[in-house]
Design an enzyme around this catalytic site. Structure first.
Site, PDB file in Angstrom:
ATOM      1  CB  CYS A   2      45.717  29.298  57.655  1.00 46.47           C
ATOM      2  SG  CYS A   2      46.754  28.639  56.350  1.00 46.47           S
ATOM      3  NE  ARG A  28      41.624  33.644  58.273  1.00 45.88           N
ATOM      4  CZ  ARG A  28      41.796  34.893  57.853  1.00 45.88           C
ATOM      5  NH1 ARG A  28      40.768  35.710  57.824  1.00 45.88           N
ATOM      6  NH2 ARG A  28      42.967  35.313  57.456  1.00 45.88           N
ATOM      7  CD1 TRP A  75      42.382  26.941  50.787  1.00 44.49           C
ATOM      8  CD2 TRP A  75      44.080  28.282  50.303  1.00 44.49           C
ATOM      9  NE1 TRP A  75      42.324  27.220  49.446  1.00 44.49           N
ATOM     10  CE2 TRP A  75      43.349  28.032  49.116  1.00 44.49           C
ATOM     11  CE3 TRP A  75      45.211  29.093  50.222  1.00 44.49           C
ATOM     12  CZ2 TRP A  75      43.702  28.570  47.884  1.00 44.49           C
ATOM     13  CZ3 TRP A  75      45.565  29.640  48.997  1.00 44.49           C
ATOM     14  CH2 TRP A  75      44.797  29.375  47.844  1.00 44.49           C
ATOM     15  CG  ASN A 103      46.721  33.577  57.865  1.00 46.39           C
ATOM     16  OD1 ASN A 103      46.831  33.110  56.740  1.00 46.39           O
ATOM     17  ND2 ASN A 103      46.063  34.693  58.123  1.00 46.39           N
ATOM     18  N   GLY A 104      49.862  32.995  56.665  1.00 47.66           N
ATOM     19  CA  GLY A 104      50.654  33.939  55.875  1.00 47.66           C
ATOM     20  C   GLY A 104      51.715  33.177  55.097  1.00 47.66           C
ATOM     21  CD  GLU A 490      29.711  38.164  41.611  1.00 50.87           C
ATOM     22  OE1 GLU A 490      30.848  38.302  41.118  1.00 50.87           O
ATOM     23  OE2 GLU A 490      29.530  37.613  42.719  1.00 50.87           O
ATOM     24  CE  LYS A 494      29.834  34.320  43.845  1.00 52.90           C
ATOM     25  NZ  LYS A 494      30.349  35.622  44.006  1.00 52.90           N
ATOM     26  CD  GLU A 497      32.964  31.916  43.844  1.00 55.65           C
ATOM     27  OE1 GLU A 497      34.060  31.905  44.416  1.00 55.65           O
ATOM     28  OE2 GLU A 497      32.218  32.910  43.842  1.00 55.65           O
ATOM     29  CG  HIS A 513      32.709  40.874  17.415  1.00 54.77           C
ATOM     30  ND1 HIS A 513      32.869  41.362  16.143  1.00 54.77           N
ATOM     31  CD2 HIS A 513      31.787  41.676  18.005  1.00 54.77           C
ATOM     32  CE1 HIS A 513      32.106  42.423  15.974  1.00 54.77           C
ATOM     33  NE2 HIS A 513      31.434  42.634  17.090  1.00 54.77           N
ATOM     34  CE  LYS A 613      33.721  35.621  52.461  1.00 50.78           C
ATOM     35  NZ  LYS A 613      32.833  35.678  51.306  1.00 50.78           N
TER      36      LYS A 613
END
Ligand code: F6R
Length: 618
Positions: A2, A28, A75, A103-104, A490, A494, A497, A513, A613
């Site tokens: 957060c 965040r 978040w 935050n945490g 990558e 992208k 997400e 395979h 983020k």
């Protein structure tokens, strides 16, 4: 996961400043938002679920009175994103007297909550955070705390006692009507920075929050409590209340760097910033670029740890180190590290941790495991002053400037640029590669910013057209061989997400395979095919896919007619880049593709759902 922010102003109104700063911290987390201010001894609060703009439209976050206040953008970790779980959280009083933003994760919150409920406290939310105001209230009421380090405020002592009970990670801030001219902040494992201005004190989870307000900052360390009053800024150790002195640092990120500068999204702005960021990576401090290869050269084994995009940079780097420096490295996803390597790591191991934020919990946990086993820790990060820089023996700051878009773009290509420079320097040290080859690589790495600029200038429209053409596809394959496998991974991350398209990336040689069974008429397959030693076999793989009806998009070198005539669509990269450096330019069309697919599919690329983020929980 957060963002927290707060301020004490000499004059003016805190609420609009908190609101604007939370917008800069929205990367965040953005599922709920809240503010609390103090004015004439009273606590005023607004909080609700939703993105900051939505909540502001509904409740006007700017009209709380007072010069002192705290704010939070959330978040969710404990408790769904509902209004009741939005921060700030309060003590039992009605109206509340104590407000906390955090935050945490408080790991022992369940035990603390039981204990507090047994003592009569009534909880309103499902969050771990809410134990904090109740604990402070409990200590304040019972006065069962030892006065530490000549602290003459009961409220500070009660807060120190409460913080002493917390296990887990936190950057938190507390205000109370019992001491209405003060804000207390504390940190353990979650980032916390102070901003110093002539007419105000600020604190925040991250520097961009107060960049337009000040460039003077102080990093708060683990186990510290900060006392802010209009004319006082004190840092104390939570353990014994003793005072800490810490010097102010200047940051040189211009404030406009955190604005969108006319782009519709931060992600697009940051894709366009890549030429400049890549140029920055060519001007890093020599001593760091020299030191890291020295450590790598001595290492018995090198393990690279990272998550997500940073892990893809490590994977690409493992090819660079192997091909150029003849150094075998193990790229390991950080959350797997302790289980996979925990027991085998020793004083002879060297860990290269790569993290844009320098705060990713999984990466820091892996580093901690390695540190406990006396391994040498090297770091690569974009945030100097982050936890990673503080726990690394040597680190390189990649100097990409703040990255606000949740999807990493400019920080990825800059990580690759730094890692390739390290590999070239190590190659020189080891004398394994001819001077001629080194000279060529050094020349080519200087050309990369221009090549990336050329891609953005000449290929963006084409990529946009491709996104329009392919927007309805349900799934994509990304294939590449050798180092291009990392590029493929990558590109796929992208797309998944930001545009929510489930996709698959494989080393091209592995596709037959198993995954080839998915191919039906028109199934889109993106091939990353630079003109390196893999090109010939990749052409074979393209033909296999084509024979089964796939629609092929190639990212290939300009004028590579063998490939161009085989495929349905292509994006061209200016010629001359050696394969070992190819991920830097070749990923750029894939970033643009993901961005425009998100736009075409009506998604917000800056705020992908369920993502934040900086992932500061394990
Ligand atoms: C993807 C993305 C994430 C991060 C990952 C690690 O676009 O941004 O996968 O790469 O969370 O973050 P850092 O590099 O800050 O450790």
């Amino acid at each position: 996961m957060c963002g927290i922010f707060g301020c004490i102003l000499k004059e003016g109104q805190a609420a609009p400043i908190i609101h604007a700063a939370l917008k800069r911290l929205e990367y965040r987390g953005y599922d709920s938002v809240g503010e609390a201010t103090l004015d004439e001894g009273k606590l005023y609060v607004k909080k609700d679920a939703g993105k900051i703009d939505e909540v502001h439209m509904r409740r006007n976050l700017d009209d709380l009175p007072g010069r002192i206040g705290i704010g939070h953008t959330r978040w969710a970790t404990h408790g769904a994103p509902f209004q009741v779980n939005a921060h700030p959280h309060f003590d039992c009083s009605d109206p509340p007297k104590i407000a906390v933003v955090h935050n945490g994760i408080i790991e022992n919150f369940a035990e603390l909550r039981r204990e507090l409920e047994d003592a009569g406290h009534v909880f309103r939310s499902k969050t771990d955070t809410e134990v904090i105001p109740h604990l402070i209230e409990e200590y304040l009421n019972s006065k069962q705390f030892a006065t530490k380090g000549n602290v003459d405020s009961e409220f500070i002592n009660a807060t120190i006692a409460a913080i002493g009970r917390l296990q887990g990670s936190y950057a938190l801030a507390v205000v109370s009507t019992s001491d209405p001219d003060m804000i207390l902040c504390a940190r353990n494992e979650s980032p916390l920075v102070l901003g110093i201005a002539d007419n105000a004190w600020y604190f925040a989870s991250d520097i961009p929050a107060f960049l337009p307000l000040t460039n003077k900052i102080i990093f708060v360390e683990n186990g510290e409590l900060v006392v802010l009053r209009e004319n006082l800024l004190e840092i104390r150790k939570v353990a014994d209340g003793s005072l800490v002195s810490r010097e102010t640092k200047l940051v040189d990120w211009p404030p406009e760097m955190v604005e969108k500068q006319g782009y519709p999204h931060f992600m697009l702005k940051e894709i366009h910033e890549q030429p400049r960021c890549l140029r920055n990576t060519l001007r890093l401090q020599e001593k760091y670029l020299e030191l890291l290869p020295t450590f790598l050269d001595r290492a018995r084994e090198v393990i690279m740890v990272a998550c997500g995009t940073s892990y893809h940079a490590c994977l690409a780097a493992s090819y660079m180190f192997s091909k150029l420096s003849f150094l075998a490295t193990h790229p390991v996803i950080a959350s797997e590290f302790t289980e996979q390597h925990g027991k085998s790591v020793s004083i002879d191991s060297t860990i290269l941790a790569v993290s844009q934020s320098g705060e990713t919990a999984d990466t820091l946990a892996a580093v901690e495991t390695a540190r406990q086993r006396a391994a040498t820790i090297l770091g690569l990060t974009n945030v100097v002053g982050s936890t990673l820089t503080r726990i690394s023996r040597v680190y390189v700051g990649q100097q990409s400037g703040p990255e606000i878009g949740v999807a990493a773009t400019k920080t990825f290509t800059s990580q690759l640029s730094v890692l390739s420079q390290l590999a070239i320097r190590l190659a020189k040290k080891r004398g394994k590669v001819s001077q001629e080859e080194i000279d060529l690589l050094e020349e080519k790495i200087e050309e990369i910013p221009d090549i990336v600029e050329n891609i953005v200038e000449t290929q963006e429209e084409k990529v946009r057209t491709l996104a329009r053409k392919y927007k309805g596809k349900q799934c994509f394959f990304f294939l590449g061989r050798g180092i291009s496998y990392a590029t493929a991974l990558e590109g796929r991350l992208k797309l998944m997400e930001v545009a929510y398209v489930p996709s698959i990336a494989f080393p091209a040689g592995e596709s037959k395979h198993g995954p080839i069974s998915l191919i039906t008429q028109g199934f889109p397959v993106i091939f990353v095919c630079p003109p390196d030693e893999t090109r010939r076999t990749v052409i074979g793989n393209i033909m296999e896919m084509k024979a089964r009806g796939a629609s092929i998009i190639a990212i290939c070198e300009k004028g590579d007619e063998d490939i161009i005539k085989l495929v349905d669509d292509y994006v061209e990269i200016k010629e001359g880049i050696p394969g070992v450096l190819s991920p830097i330019p070749y990923v750029v069309p894939l970033q643009l593709f993901a961005y425009y697919m998100a736009i075409e599919r009506g998604c917000d690329p800056d705020m992908p759902r369920n993502l934040a983020k900086s992932v500061t929980v394990k």
